[in-house]
Write an enzyme that holds these catalytic residues in place. Sequence first.
Site, mmCIF file in Angstrom:
data_model
loop_
_atom_site.group_PDB
_atom_site.id
_atom_site.type_symbol
_atom_site.label_atom_id
_atom_site.label_comp_id
_atom_site.label_asym_id
_atom_site.label_seq_id
_atom_site.Cartn_x
_atom_site.Cartn_y
_atom_site.Cartn_z
ATOM 1 C CB ILE A 34 -0.926 0.043 1.250
ATOM 2 C CG1 ILE A 34 -1.832 -1.202 1.306
ATOM 3 C CG2 ILE A 34 -1.740 1.324 1.286
ATOM 4 C CD1 ILE A 34 -2.890 -1.285 0.228
ATOM 5 C CD GLN A 53 2.373 2.217 4.303
ATOM 6 O OE1 GLN A 53 2.934 2.506 5.347
ATOM 7 N NE2 GLN A 53 3.001 1.629 3.296
ATOM 8 C CE LYS A 56 -4.406 8.565 4.842
ATOM 9 N NZ LYS A 56 -4.667 9.760 4.129
ATOM 10 N N GLY A 57 -6.866 2.053 6.854
ATOM 11 C CA GLY A 57 -7.756 0.910 6.720
ATOM 12 C C GLY A 57 -7.762 0.269 5.338
ATOM 13 N N GLY A 100 -5.344 -1.305 3.765
ATOM 14 C CA GLY A 100 -4.662 -2.596 3.757
ATOM 15 C C GLY A 100 -5.583 -3.712 4.197
ATOM 16 C CG ASN A 132 6.858 -4.953 8.217
ATOM 17 O OD1 ASN A 132 6.138 -4.241 8.897
ATOM 18 N ND2 ASN A 132 6.850 -4.921 6.899
ATOM 19 C CB ALA A 178 3.748 -6.330 7.759
ATOM 20 C CB ILE A 179 3.723 -9.320 12.225
ATOM 21 C CG1 ILE A 179 4.980 -9.755 11.462
ATOM 22 C CG2 ILE A 179 3.232 -10.430 13.155
ATOM 23 C CD1 ILE A 179 6.228 -9.862 12.323
ATOM 24 C CE1 TYR A 183 0.227 -8.463 5.361
ATOM 25 C CE2 TYR A 183 2.277 -9.456 6.079
ATOM 26 C CZ TYR A 183 1.586 -8.626 5.226
ATOM 27 O OH TYR A 183 2.249 -7.951 4.228
#
Length: 94
Positions: free
Chosen positions: A28, A33, A35-36, A38, A66, A69-70, A73
Amino acid sequence: MIGFIMYCYYPADEDYCLDSWWIERFMIDKKFQNKGYGRTSLQKFFDYFSNKFGNVDLRISTEPENELAIRLYESVGFVKTGEVAAGEIVLHMK
């Protein structure tokens, strides 16, 4: 366009020992980023993917440091496997 998702099927190899579907790249743009987008993008992708391929396991990986990101996810249903592929931690979703 605010980002992209690239997915693929990989047969088992020296980097990862299972035939498996992967989100190979998920990006993204920095200005969009937090802002929802992703989370929404991933959820829409899951709908598309399951309609196209059925109930298939999916994996994604990221650099161990990261944490953002984790968390993203994991918040959409991926779980850390404890595995490492090409230096990145692997997360899995059924």
